[in-house]
Motif scaffolding. Structure first.
Motif, PDB file in Angstrom:
ATOM      1  N   ILE A 150      42.035  58.257  41.932  1.00 29.60           N
ATOM      2  CA  ILE A 150      42.632  56.928  42.030  1.00 29.60           C
ATOM      3  C   ILE A 150      41.693  55.969  42.756  1.00 29.60           C
ATOM      4  O   ILE A 150      41.548  54.803  42.374  1.00 29.60           O
ATOM      5  CB  ILE A 150      43.993  56.995  42.748  1.00 29.60           C
ATOM      6  CG1 ILE A 150      44.996  57.831  41.938  1.00 29.60           C
ATOM      7  CG2 ILE A 150      44.543  55.597  42.994  1.00 29.60           C
ATOM      8  CD1 ILE A 150      45.308  57.267  40.571  1.00 29.60           C
ATOM      9  N   LYS A 151      41.011  56.467  43.778  1.00 24.42           N
ATOM     10  CA  LYS A 151      40.066  55.642  44.532  1.00 24.42           C
ATOM     11  C   LYS A 151      38.944  55.140  43.636  1.00 24.42           C
ATOM     12  O   LYS A 151      38.535  53.971  43.709  1.00 24.42           O
ATOM     13  CB  LYS A 151      39.491  56.454  45.698  1.00 24.42           C
ATOM     14  CG  LYS A 151      38.502  55.691  46.564  1.00 24.42           C
ATOM     15  CD  LYS A 151      37.978  56.571  47.691  1.00 24.42           C
ATOM     16  CE  LYS A 151      36.937  55.835  48.520  1.00 24.42           C
ATOM     17  NZ  LYS A 151      36.397  56.708  49.591  1.00 24.42           N
ATOM     18  N   ASN A 152      38.436  56.001  42.765  1.00 23.78           N
ATOM     19  CA  ASN A 152      37.362  55.606  41.853  1.00 23.78           C
ATOM     20  C   ASN A 152      37.849  54.587  40.829  1.00 23.78           C
ATOM     21  O   ASN A 152      37.125  53.649  40.471  1.00 23.78           O
ATOM     22  CB  ASN A 152      36.806  56.839  41.138  1.00 23.78           C
ATOM     23  CG  ASN A 152      36.015  57.729  42.069  1.00 23.78           C
ATOM     24  OD1 ASN A 152      35.441  57.266  43.053  1.00 23.78           O
ATOM     25  ND2 ASN A 152      35.990  59.026  41.785  1.00 23.78           N
ATOM     26  N   ILE A 153      39.092  54.753  40.358  1.00 27.85           N
ATOM     27  CA  ILE A 153      39.647  53.812  39.387  1.00 27.85           C
ATOM     28  C   ILE A 153      39.882  52.450  40.028  1.00 27.85           C
ATOM     29  O   ILE A 153      39.674  51.401  39.412  1.00 27.85           O
ATOM     30  CB  ILE A 153      40.963  54.373  38.797  1.00 27.85           C
ATOM     31  CG1 ILE A 153      40.667  55.627  37.968  1.00 27.85           C
ATOM     32  CG2 ILE A 153      41.685  53.329  37.953  1.00 27.85           C
ATOM     33  CD1 ILE A 153      41.910  56.344  37.474  1.00 27.85           C
ATOM     34  N   THR A 154      40.294  52.460  41.287  1.00 23.92           N
ATOM     35  CA  THR A 154      40.607  51.216  42.002  1.00 23.92           C
ATOM     36  C   THR A 154      39.385  50.332  42.192  1.00 23.92           C
ATOM     37  O   THR A 154      39.514  49.124  42.418  1.00 23.92           O
ATOM     38  CB  THR A 154      41.245  51.551  43.372  1.00 23.92           C
ATOM     39  OG1 THR A 154      42.382  52.394  43.165  1.00 23.92           O
ATOM     40  CG2 THR A 154      41.708  50.303  44.088  1.00 23.92           C
ATOM     41  N   LYS A 155      38.196  50.915  42.102  1.00 23.06           N
ATOM     42  CA  LYS A 155      36.972  50.132  42.277  1.00 23.06           C
ATOM     43  C   LYS A 155      36.830  49.061  41.206  1.00 23.06           C
ATOM     44  O   LYS A 155      36.138  48.060  41.390  1.00 23.06           O
ATOM     45  CB  LYS A 155      35.753  51.061  42.249  1.00 23.06           C
ATOM     46  CG  LYS A 155      35.666  51.998  43.445  1.00 23.06           C
ATOM     47  CD  LYS A 155      34.481  52.934  43.322  1.00 23.06           C
ATOM     48  CE  LYS A 155      34.408  53.901  44.499  1.00 23.06           C
ATOM     49  NZ  LYS A 155      33.275  54.855  44.365  1.00 23.06           N
ATOM     50  N   ILE A 156      37.478  49.271  40.056  1.00 29.62           N
ATOM     51  CA  ILE A 156      37.426  48.295  38.968  1.00 29.62           C
ATOM     52  C   ILE A 156      38.639  47.383  39.078  1.00 29.62           C
ATOM     53  O   ILE A 156      39.761  47.844  39.254  1.00 29.62           O
ATOM     54  CB  ILE A 156      37.421  49.008  37.596  1.00 29.62           C
ATOM     55  CG1 ILE A 156      36.195  49.927  37.493  1.00 29.62           C
ATOM     56  CG2 ILE A 156      37.415  48.003  36.460  1.00 29.62           C
ATOM     57  CD1 ILE A 156      36.155  50.752  36.228  1.00 29.62           C
ATOM     58  N   ASN A 157      38.397  46.082  38.979  1.00 30.60           N
ATOM     59  CA  ASN A 157      39.470  45.106  39.128  1.00 30.60           C
ATOM     60  C   ASN A 157      40.221  44.943  37.805  1.00 30.60           C
ATOM     61  O   ASN A 157      39.727  44.316  36.873  1.00 30.60           O
ATOM     62  CB  ASN A 157      38.894  43.763  39.580  1.00 30.60           C
ATOM     63  CG  ASN A 157      39.975  42.759  39.901  1.00 30.60           C
ATOM     64  OD1 ASN A 157      41.103  43.134  40.187  1.00 30.60           O
ATOM     65  ND2 ASN A 157      39.632  41.498  39.852  1.00 30.60           N
ATOM     66  N   ASP A 158      41.411  45.519  37.721  1.00 33.08           N
ATOM     67  CA  ASP A 158      42.228  45.454  36.510  1.00 33.08           C
ATOM     68  C   ASP A 158      43.452  44.577  36.759  1.00 33.08           C
ATOM     69  O   ASP A 158      44.000  44.547  37.861  1.00 33.08           O
ATOM     70  CB  ASP A 158      42.699  46.852  36.091  1.00 33.08           C
ATOM     71  CG  ASP A 158      41.540  47.781  35.759  1.00 33.08           C
ATOM     72  OD1 ASP A 158      40.454  47.265  35.460  1.00 33.08           O
ATOM     73  OD2 ASP A 158      41.727  48.999  35.804  1.00 33.08           O
ATOM     74  N   SER A 159      43.880  43.884  35.710  1.00 35.83           N
ATOM     75  CA  SER A 159      45.055  43.027  35.840  1.00 35.83           C
ATOM     76  C   SER A 159      45.712  42.852  34.475  1.00 35.83           C
ATOM     77  O   SER A 159      45.145  43.226  33.439  1.00 35.83           O
ATOM     78  CB  SER A 159      44.677  41.660  36.415  1.00 35.83           C
ATOM     79  OG  SER A 159      43.800  40.981  35.541  1.00 35.83           O
ATOM     80  N   ILE A 160      46.910  42.296  34.486  1.00 38.66           N
ATOM     81  CA  ILE A 160      47.594  41.954  33.248  1.00 38.66           C
ATOM     82  C   ILE A 160      48.066  40.511  33.365  1.00 38.66           C
ATOM     83  O   ILE A 160      48.628  40.113  34.378  1.00 38.66           O
ATOM     84  CB  ILE A 160      48.758  42.934  32.950  1.00 38.66           C
ATOM     85  CG1 ILE A 160      49.419  42.595  31.618  1.00 38.66           C
ATOM     86  CG2 ILE A 160      49.758  42.992  34.076  1.00 38.66           C
ATOM     87  CD1 ILE A 160      50.344  43.688  31.112  1.00 38.66           C
ATOM     88  N   SER A 161      47.753  39.734  32.337  1.00 39.79           N
ATOM     89  CA  SER A 161      48.067  38.313  32.342  1.00 39.79           C
ATOM     90  C   SER A 161      49.231  38.043  31.394  1.00 39.79           C
ATOM     91  O   SER A 161      49.167  38.387  30.209  1.00 39.79           O
ATOM     92  CB  SER A 161      46.831  37.506  31.910  1.00 39.79           C
ATOM     93  OG  SER A 161      47.123  36.129  31.874  1.00 39.79           O
ATOM     94  N   PHE A 162      50.290  37.434  31.913  1.00 42.93           N
ATOM     95  CA  PHE A 162      51.480  37.143  31.118  1.00 42.93           C
ATOM     96  C   PHE A 162      51.502  35.674  30.711  1.00 42.93           C
ATOM     97  O   PHE A 162      51.150  34.787  31.497  1.00 42.93           O
ATOM     98  CB  PHE A 162      52.753  37.449  31.913  1.00 42.93           C
ATOM     99  CG  PHE A 162      52.981  38.912  32.158  1.00 42.93           C
ATOM    100  CD1 PHE A 162      53.701  39.677  31.254  1.00 42.93           C
ATOM    101  CD2 PHE A 162      52.472  39.521  33.300  1.00 42.93           C
ATOM    102  CE1 PHE A 162      53.910  41.022  31.479  1.00 42.93           C
ATOM    103  CE2 PHE A 162      52.688  40.863  33.533  1.00 42.93           C
ATOM    104  CZ  PHE A 162      53.414  41.617  32.615  1.00 42.93           C
ATOM    105  N   LYS A 163      51.947  35.428  29.483  1.00 38.65           N
ATOM    106  CA  LYS A 163      52.196  34.070  29.007  1.00 38.65           C
ATOM    107  C   LYS A 163      53.667  33.992  28.605  1.00 38.65           C
ATOM    108  O   LYS A 163      54.136  34.790  27.801  1.00 38.65           O
ATOM    109  CB  LYS A 163      51.307  33.735  27.811  1.00 38.65           C
ATOM    110  CG  LYS A 163      51.544  32.338  27.243  1.00 38.65           C
ATOM    111  CD  LYS A 163      50.663  32.097  26.026  1.00 38.65           C
ATOM    112  CE  LYS A 163      50.927  30.733  25.419  1.00 38.65           C
ATOM    113  NZ  LYS A 163      50.098  30.501  24.199  1.00 38.65           N
ATOM    114  N   VAL A 164      54.363  33.029  29.185  1.00 42.06           N
ATOM    115  CA  VAL A 164      55.801  32.892  28.966  1.00 42.06           C
ATOM    116  C   VAL A 164      56.080  31.597  28.215  1.00 42.06           C
ATOM    117  O   VAL A 164      55.599  30.530  28.598  1.00 42.06           O
ATOM    118  CB  VAL A 164      56.569  32.878  30.310  1.00 42.06           C
ATOM    119  CG1 VAL A 164      58.070  32.759  30.075  1.00 42.06           C
ATOM    120  CG2 VAL A 164      56.247  34.132  31.118  1.00 42.06           C
TER     121      VAL A 164
END
Length: 203
Positions: free
Chosen positions: A173-187
């Protein structure tokens, strides 16, 4: 007389504040929760010829709170390290938790009925590669007797639920967290109003 005027002004001011608060409230709020969906091992879907690495698919559960009855449509975009992931077959898939048989690309009027104020979606990403050696160690850790040789499209090996996996595999999990991931919502609210919300994913 002055007291009456002051009271009217106070009531008027309170009404303005209330109306402003109602209108300024975001049409949706999004909260990430520790999912009890299964973490899985899959063959590398983008390049099945890769034999020394496998995909580790981690489910992210997002709880969407609908704050307005005028919300008519919700779409999203999954972003990994600043780059949008457009392939919702090989990069990631999203499911409505109420019906996990088919992936979805949006929440529409049928999903957003006024009787449901909270909707949970499951994002299953497929970008994280691990070596075959790491995969074998995970199988051994969770007492799973499966061969990793000749895995083909559609094959899935379930490990454990995400909430447990997160606690028991902190280095991964620590290694995965190094990459900045997000989800963008459009409403979509009404006919012309759009609202955008970016939610950082906390692995």
């Amino acid at each position: 007389m002055n007291n009456f005027k002051n009271m009217k002004q106070l009531i008027f001011t309170l009404l303005i504040i209330i109306l402003f608060s109602c209108n300024s409230r975001a049409p949706i709020d999004v909260k990430q929760i520790d999912s009890q969906e299964a973490v899985t091992i899959l063959p590398s879907l983008k390049n099945p010829l890769i034999k020394d690495s496998l995909s580790l698919s981690i489910p992210i559960e997002l709880e969407i709170h609908i704050n307005s009855s005028k919300v008519s449509y919700i779409t999203w975009n999954y972003i990994v390290n600043g780059k949008s992931q457009y392939d919702d077959t090989f990069d990631y898939q999203v499911y409505n938790k109420r019906n996990k048989t088919h992936p979805i690309s949006n929440l529409n009027a049928n999903d957003l009925s006024h009787s449901r104020k909270i909707i949970n979606i499951i994002l299953k990403e497929r970008n994280h590669l691990i070596s075959k050696k790491e995969a074998k160690e995970l199988l051994k850790k969770y007492h799973i007797n499966r061969s990793l040789d000749n895995l083909k499209f559609g094959d899935t090996i379930k490990l454990t639920t995400y909430d447990k996996f997160k606690k028991e595999n902190k280095e991964i999990i620590k290694n995965i967290t190094k990459i900045n991931d997000s989800i963008s919502f459009k409403v979509t609210r009404g006919e012309k109003y759009f609202f955008f919300l970016d939610k950082k994913i906390n692995w």
